[in-house]
Design an enzyme around this catalytic site. Sequence first.
Site, short mmCIF file in Angstrom:
data_model
loop_
_atom_site.label_atom_id
_atom_site.label_comp_id
_atom_site.label_asym_id
_atom_site.label_seq_id
_atom_site.Cartn_x
_atom_site.Cartn_y
_atom_site.Cartn_z
N ASN A 7 0.88 -1.17 0.00
CA ASN A 7 0.00 0.00 0.00
C ASN A 7 0.92 1.22 0.00
O ASN A 7 1.44 1.62 1.03
CB ASN A 7 -0.88 -0.03 1.25
CG ASN A 7 -1.86 1.12 1.31
OD1 ASN A 7 -1.82 2.04 0.48
ND2 ASN A 7 -2.75 1.09 2.29
N ARG A 91 -2.49 -1.97 -3.47
CA ARG A 91 -3.73 -1.22 -3.27
C ARG A 91 -3.66 0.01 -4.17
O ARG A 91 -2.65 0.74 -4.16
CB ARG A 91 -3.85 -0.75 -1.83
CG ARG A 91 -5.07 0.14 -1.61
CD ARG A 91 -5.02 0.88 -0.29
NE ARG A 91 -6.25 1.62 -0.07
CZ ARG A 91 -6.37 2.62 0.78
NH1 ARG A 91 -5.34 3.00 1.51
NH2 ARG A 91 -7.52 3.25 0.93
N HIS A 180 -12.48 2.80 0.02
CA HIS A 180 -12.47 1.73 1.04
C HIS A 180 -13.30 0.53 0.58
O HIS A 180 -13.79 -0.25 1.41
CB HIS A 180 -13.06 2.21 2.38
CG HIS A 180 -12.25 3.27 3.07
ND1 HIS A 180 -12.83 4.30 3.76
CD2 HIS A 180 -10.91 3.43 3.21
CE1 HIS A 180 -11.89 5.08 4.29
NE2 HIS A 180 -10.70 4.57 3.97
N ARG A 241 -9.69 15.22 7.73
CA ARG A 241 -10.52 15.66 6.59
C ARG A 241 -11.87 16.17 7.08
O ARG A 241 -12.46 15.59 7.99
CB ARG A 241 -10.74 14.50 5.60
CG ARG A 241 -9.49 14.13 4.84
CD ARG A 241 -9.68 12.86 4.00
NE ARG A 241 -8.71 11.84 4.41
CZ ARG A 241 -8.71 10.59 3.98
NH1 ARG A 241 -9.61 10.19 3.11
NH2 ARG A 241 -7.81 9.74 4.41
N GLU A 385 -7.96 -5.57 4.50
CA GLU A 385 -7.81 -5.19 3.10
C GLU A 385 -6.62 -5.91 2.46
O GLU A 385 -6.67 -6.30 1.30
CB GLU A 385 -7.62 -3.67 3.00
CG GLU A 385 -8.85 -2.88 3.43
CD GLU A 385 -8.54 -1.48 3.92
OE1 GLU A 385 -8.03 -1.34 5.05
OE2 GLU A 385 -8.79 -0.52 3.18
C1 LIG Z 1 -9.34 6.26 0.54
C2 LIG Z 1 -8.92 6.56 1.92
O1 LIG Z 1 -9.47 7.41 2.57
O2 LIG Z 1 -7.94 5.81 2.41
P1 LIG Z 1 -7.28 5.91 3.86
O3 LIG Z 1 -8.37 5.64 4.86
O4 LIG Z 1 -6.25 4.82 3.83
O5 LIG Z 1 -6.73 7.28 3.98
MG LIG Z 2 -6.80 1.49 6.66
#
Ligand SMILES: CC(=O)OP(=O)(O)O
Ligand SMILES: [Mg+2]
Length: 399
Positions: A7, A91, A180, A241, A385
Amino acid sequence: MKILVINAGSSSLKYQLYNMENESVLAKGRVERIGFESSILAHEPEGKEEVTEVSEILDHTTAIKKVVQMLIHKEHGILSSIDEIEAVGHRVVHGGESFSNSVIVTEEVKQEIKKLFDLAPLHNPAHIMGIQAVESTMPDVPQAVVFDTAFHQTMPASSYLYAIPKALYNKYKIRRYGFHGTSHDYVSDRAAAFLDKKPEDLKIVTCHIGNGVSCTAVKHGESFDTSMGMTPLEGLMMGTRSGDLDPAVVPYIMGKVDLRISEVNSMLNKHSGLMAISGDSSDMREIEEGMDAGDTNAKLAFDMYEYRLRKYIGSYAAAMDGMDVLVFTAGVGENSSTLRKRICDQLTFFGIELDDKINETRSKNERRISSSNSKVEVLVIPTNEELVIARDTYKLINN
Ligand SMILES: CC(=O)OP(=O)(O)O
Ligand SMILES: [Mg+2]
Ligand SMILES: Nc1ncnc2c1ncn2[C@@H]1O[C@H](COP(=O)(O)OP(=O)(O)O)[C@@H](O)[C@H]1O
C-alpha cells in the site's frame, strides 16, 4: 506461493508478506518519511518483535529495496532469497470508471491509472511509484492492482451522480466513486457469513472508521450508496478531513483570504476534521483521553464525529428501506467501544439495542455486540484489506 502486498502512499509504504498456502502473514511493516533524510523502516517478522531502522530513503525504489533487504535479512528476515516472492499485489485508491475488478498490471493498466492522477492526486501517483519500484527491483515478478473504488461500481446513477450540469460528468467524469471498497466488500461478506446468511438476503450498513472514514449501504451484497465521493474527502468527518460542507464555502474563503486551490485542498484534507475541532489531535485515542480529562474541544470533536456517523447510518437505512445489520470496522470502529455505544444508544428508533458488556469486552475477533432483543444485528468485523489484495492477486496469477 508467497505474495507481497503493498500500500504505497506519497511518503509511506506499508507491506505484508503472505504465505498463500495457509494465508498466514510472514512479515509486515512500513516505511515512513520517504523523501526525507531520516526515513524509518519498521519491520515485524511473524511472532517476533518489531525492528526499526533509520536511514535516508529518498524514493519508492529505494524503499522497496530496503524492504526486500529486510525480508532476506539474516536475523530479521523470513526468506532465503528474493526469488521466493512470486507475485506482488498493490492497493490502488482510484480506479475511476475503468476498473470494476482487480487486474494484472500491464502497460495499458498503468496508463489508465495515470489518467486518474487528477482525480486522486494524493494517492495514484504514489501507487504508480510503488509499481515502478517493484518493476525495477523484481523485474520478472507479476503484479496485480486492487482498487478501492471497484466494489462501488454497482451504485445506481441516482446514487453516484451529483446534481450539477451533466456535461461535467460526460466530459470530466465528475461523479461519486466511493473508496475503502475492499474493506466494505470484505466486512459485509464476513458479516453475512457470521450470521449464517446469504449477502443477497441482507441490507447492511458498513462503517469503516479509521483515519479515513466512510459508510456504505450494502444492499443484497452490492454497494448501493457510499459516503465518499469523487475523492476521499466527501462524507463523514475524519481524522484530518472535513467531510461534507457547503460547496459555497470554498469559493467564499478563496475570495476572503486569498487562498490558492492547493492551499484549500490541503486545509480540507490535512488540517480539518478531528484535528481542527479539537485543536490538538487527529487520533481518536487522544480525543477520548482529552474528553475524559474534561477538554471541551475534544468533546465537541467527538460529538460532531459521532453525530455525523449517526446521520449517515440513518440515511442509509432509509436509502435501503431497512437495515438488517450494522457493521463497525477499522481502527476506531474495531476499538472504540465508547463511540459504538454513543452511536447505538441513539439509534433506538431502529430497534437497535446494544449488549453493553460484550461491547466493552476487548477482542480481535468478529463478534455480535447487540443484545438478543435488538432488531438490527450490530457486529464488529475486523477488516483485512491486505488479505483481500493477496487473495485477488493469487487468483489472477493462477488463472
Ligand atoms: C481512501 C482513503 O481514505 O484511504 P485511507 O483511509 O487509507 O486514507
Ligand atoms: Mg486502513
Ligand atoms: N483503542 C482504540 N480506541 C480508539 N481509537 C483507536 C484505538 N486504536 C486505534 N484507534 C484509532 O484508529 C485510527 C486509525 O485507524 P486505521 O484503520 O488503522 O487507519 P488507517 O488504516 O486509515 O491508517 C486512529 O484514529 C486511532 O486513534
